[in-house]
Write an enzyme that holds these catalytic residues in place. Structure first.
Site, mmCIF file in Angstrom:
data_model
loop_
_atom_site.group_PDB
_atom_site.id
_atom_site.type_symbol
_atom_site.label_atom_id
_atom_site.label_comp_id
_atom_site.label_asym_id
_atom_site.label_seq_id
_atom_site.Cartn_x
_atom_site.Cartn_y
_atom_site.Cartn_z
ATOM 1 N N TYR A 94 0.931 -1.062 0.154
ATOM 2 C CA TYR A 94 0.004 -0.123 0.006
ATOM 3 C C TYR A 94 0.721 1.334 -0.175
ATOM 4 C CZ TYR A 94 -4.389 -2.589 1.108
ATOM 5 O OH TYR A 94 -5.594 -3.120 1.072
ATOM 6 N N PHE A 147 2.372 2.054 -3.370
ATOM 7 C CA PHE A 147 1.421 2.643 -4.353
ATOM 8 C C PHE A 147 0.929 4.129 -4.260
ATOM 9 C CE2 PHE A 147 -0.059 -1.875 -5.394
ATOM 10 C CZ PHE A 147 1.061 -1.833 -6.590
ATOM 11 N N TYR A 185 -2.403 10.025 -8.119
ATOM 12 C CA TYR A 185 -3.607 10.571 -7.319
ATOM 13 C C TYR A 185 -3.876 11.953 -7.798
ATOM 14 C CZ TYR A 185 -3.161 6.243 -4.804
ATOM 15 O OH TYR A 185 -3.100 5.069 -4.432
ATOM 16 N N GLU A 212 -14.029 -1.218 1.383
ATOM 17 C CA GLU A 212 -12.976 -1.920 1.325
ATOM 18 C C GLU A 212 -13.085 -3.352 2.055
ATOM 19 O OE1 GLU A 212 -9.447 -3.500 0.833
ATOM 20 O OE2 GLU A 212 -9.783 -1.494 0.069
ATOM 21 N N ASP A 214 -16.719 -6.483 0.714
ATOM 22 C CA ASP A 214 -16.420 -6.848 -0.659
ATOM 23 C C ASP A 214 -17.529 -6.003 -1.604
ATOM 24 O OD1 ASP A 214 -16.388 -7.585 -3.450
ATOM 25 O OD2 ASP A 214 -15.258 -9.460 -2.641
ATOM 26 N N MET A 215 -17.034 -5.346 -2.362
ATOM 27 C CA MET A 215 -17.903 -4.441 -3.079
ATOM 28 C C MET A 215 -19.218 -5.250 -3.742
ATOM 29 S SD MET A 215 -15.633 -3.146 -6.382
ATOM 30 C CE MET A 215 -13.855 -2.960 -5.421
ATOM 31 N N GLU A 262 -9.663 2.144 -8.209
ATOM 32 C CA GLU A 262 -8.147 2.030 -8.829
ATOM 33 C C GLU A 262 -8.056 0.680 -8.932
ATOM 34 O OE1 GLU A 262 -4.944 3.370 -6.724
ATOM 35 O OE2 GLU A 262 -5.810 3.690 -4.703
ATOM 36 N N GLU A 287 -6.321 -7.344 -13.422
ATOM 37 C CA GLU A 287 -6.622 -7.392 -11.971
ATOM 38 C C GLU A 287 -8.220 -7.594 -11.688
ATOM 39 O OE1 GLU A 287 -4.122 -5.029 -9.465
ATOM 40 O OE2 GLU A 287 -2.354 -5.604 -10.298
#
Length: 674
Positions: free
Chosen positions: A364, A367, A374, A432, A460-461, A476, A485
């Site tokens: 994390y 990134f 961003y 998230e 989980d979305m 993202e 991904e």
């Protein structure tokens, strides 16, 4: 002494060598080495391993004696052939230098007369015996590398057989720690017919390719390119950057003379040399000095009785070294991003499994350091907010924005900054699935005082039931190939809580591929000795590769997506520039370009890549067996994106100029879990 200091560059290209053409009588290697390193400023010498016919040379006729330190020394005759069975007439005993000097400052050169594919049987047998003896001697000395002579003909099967024996250690003449072997190739050579062979190949790359195929792409077999005054086309030269070139033997006849009598290189030679410096290729200067700009003493090496101890002795090629050093030092320092990425160059990494695995804090953090990414997201959100809420409704309208895959919160921060920048009111849901990242999110929200603005959802979305519809959906989830991904699957699952007229950021993304030569990557994969690794797509910072044709688009995904399946198939045909010549395709480099919102994009496709962004390296789809592409032939490749209830995978194959197996059939080796 290194060529100079270049910020961020610690590669081998800093070190420059010189080829030793002559030797003084007796054990003169220490004097030659000392003169080349201490007085000449070189870092190592390329020297013959054995003596040929020794003869005292007369002074050079073209220039007075001071132009060549070794003009009255003893020369090695490359045509001399020692008697088989006799003691190897080595240039110097192993006792004249320390082991560290042999290994650090000497590269061996194998006798030029060797011809293992000659029609003369005795010459062929003598050549095999001598080659093995010389390499065994080099191994005994712990030399780091040896330069082999170029094959005398294009049909070099016997030569390759013997070298293969040496490389595989099937002979007891070499210890386990074998020296690397460089092949010497002239990049502009005129091939002479040998033994009435009329099928000679004129392209030096063809010689190299034939030889390395016979040697099964051995990782110990490298290239030393002989650079002379004329060069092939830029595209032809470009092929070498994907090959294991370890050294460039720069001949003095490649230099011109400037207006004040000093050596210099043409613009094309300068560009080539700069490219070599950037690819860790070492320069070896070779030849006689063609410049007479200073007087040079020769006492130490010629036995001059009038030589005074301590007098500075100028090496005849020092002025060429000075020019090469100047060329190196004029290069721009490595940018900060390149310095960060050096450790990742040509390092194969398996792509992330974002739905199956939870990222670690270190990942994390890496990134999150990508400020450019961003910034682009913030620009996109700002434009979307302005389009969504007119100026006269700013005080009464609150936009619902959902960040799906919020991680530790960088997109949440970018969205809130966009709202502040545009003066729009915002309500944010941060969704998230990683429980560890959710802990960090809660800490961030509390620290920044965003409790009234941000609601954290640990889910989980694809499974979450949203209490309201979103105006803007931000994610993202992009991989190096755009969709690798599983961004399409994730966003398809999340778009049910996006309003019918809602905005998805990103709104679309397209993958791209291009064929490349990548010998190092091929050898690294081959070392695993299985098919599975050749059927896996790798994330890699491409460096020692040659791109053979421009990129072409593969798959495009648009969001929201209310109708189209995420399965894809495409067939592409690549045409290489006519002056490239033949080449070897080891696989395909993959990239992506994404439209975040309207004219705001980000991506790594070479022609449109977002500057100074490091979150994504290209992806590499290897071929189990490299494809030889004759000059003028197109490359036809097929790509599939396949979907099943529990996984998504790619399949790929080449059908022209020669067919390859379909790679990763049914996702047997590589897949991304849903």
């Amino acid at each position: 002494m290194p060529l100079g200091h270049r910020a961020g560059d610690k590669s081998d290209s800093r070190y420059c060598g010189v080829e030793v053409l002559d030797f003084p009588a007796g054990d003169g290697l220490p004097a030659v080495l000392s003169h080349s390193i201490s007085s000449g400023g070189f870092d190592f010498v390329l020297a013959p391993l054995v003596r040929g016919l020794l003869a005292l040379l007369p002074p050079a006729a073209e220039f007075p004696p001071p132009s060549d330190v070794l003009c009255s020394a003893v020369q090695v005759d490359p045509s001399y052939r020692p008697t088989p069975g006799a003691v190897l007439p080595v240039v110097a005993s192993d006792l004249v230098l320390s082991p560290s000097q042999w290994s650090s400052h000497v590269v061996g050169k194998v006798s030029e007369w060797i011809n293992l594919d000659a029609n003369d049987e005795q010459l062929r047998l003598d050549s095999e015996l001598t080659l093995k003896q010389e390499i065994a001697w080099a191994s005994h000395l712990s030399l780091q590398a040896c330069v082999l002579p170029t094959p005398k003909r294009s049909s070099c099967g016997n030569y390759a057989r013997v070298v293969n024996q040496i490389l595989q250690g099937s002979t007891n003449m070499l210890p386990l720690e074998k020296p690397d072997i460089w092949r010497s190739l002239d990049d502009d050579q005129d091939i002479a017919e040998d033994d009435n062979d009329t099928s000679e190949i004129e392209d030096s790359w063809e010689w190299w390719n034939s030889f390395r195929l016979l040697c099964e792409h051995s990782s110990q077999l490298c290239v030393a390119l002989d650079i002379s005054s004329s060069l092939p086309s830029i595209n032809s030269l470009g092929r070498w950057f994907g090959e294991p070139v370890r050294a460039a033997i720069l001949q003095t006849n490649a230099f011109m003379t400037n207006s004040i009598g000093y050596p210099c290189l043409s613009k094309r030679h300068q560009k080539l040399l700069t490219g070599f410096f950037n690819h860790s290729v070492q320069v070896i200067l070779s030849g006689r000095s063609n410049v007479n700009v200073c007087q040079v003493a020769e006492g130490v090496l010629s036995g001059d009785e009038n030589h005074t101890e301590g007098t500075h002795i100028q090496h005849p090629l020092s002025i060429y070294l000075e020019y090469t050093s100047c060329l190196y030092q004029r290069m721009d320092p490595l940018p900060e991003q390149e310095r960060f990425e050096i450790g990742y160059r040509d390092f194969l990494q398996s792509p992330l499994q974002p739905l199956m695995d939870n990222l670690e804090a270190q990942t994390y953090e890496t990134f999150e350091k990508d400020v450019v990414k961003y910034t682009q997201y913030q620009r996109a959100v700002a434009k979307a907010l302005v389009d969504r809420v007119p100026d006269d409704e700013v005080s009464t309208t609150r936009t619902v924005l959902m960040v799906v895959g919020a991680g530790r919160g960088p997109l949440v921060r970018a969205s809130l900054q966009a709202a502040e920048e545009t003066g729009r009111k915002l309500k944010v849901y941060a969704v998230e699935k990683n429980p560890n990242a959710v802990i960090t999110l809660h800490s961030l929200i509390k620290l920044e005082g965003w409790e009234s603005l941000v609601t954290i959802i640990s889910s989980d979305m694809r499974c979450w039931d949203a209490p309201e519809k979103a105006d803007i959906l931000v994610s993202e989830l992009l991989g190096s190939f755009g969709d690798n991904e599983l961004s399409p699957e994730c966003l398809d699952g999340a778009q049910r809580f996006l309003k019918p007229d809602g905005i998805s950021i990103p709104s679309s993304y397209t993958s791209f591929i291009q064929p490349i030569t990548a010998s190092k990557l091929h050898n690294d994969i081959k070392a695993h000795k299985d098919i599975a690794h050749f059927e896996t797509a790798y994330v890699v910072k491409l460096h020692r590769v040659a791109t053979l044709a421009p990129t072409q688009p593969v798959f495009t995904f648009t969001h929201p997506n209310y109708s189209q399946s995420n399965q894809r198939y495409t067939k592409l045909q690549f045409e290489m520039p006519a002056d490239t010549g033949s080449c070897l395709v080891h696989g395909f480099a993959g990239y992506f370009d994404a439209v975040l919102y309207k004219d705001v994009h980000l991506g790594i496709e070479p022609n449109t890549a977002t500057p100074n962004m490091f979150s994504w390296f290209p992806i590499f789809f290897p071929l189990r067996k490299p494809i030889y592409v004759p000059s003028g032939s197109p490359i036809e490749v097929h790509f599939w994106r396949c979907c099943a209830p529990t996984k998504v995978w790619y399949e790929w194959t080449v059908t022209a100029p020669a067919p390859s197996p379909i790679h990763n059939s049914n996702g047997r080796s590589y897949w991304v879990g849903l």
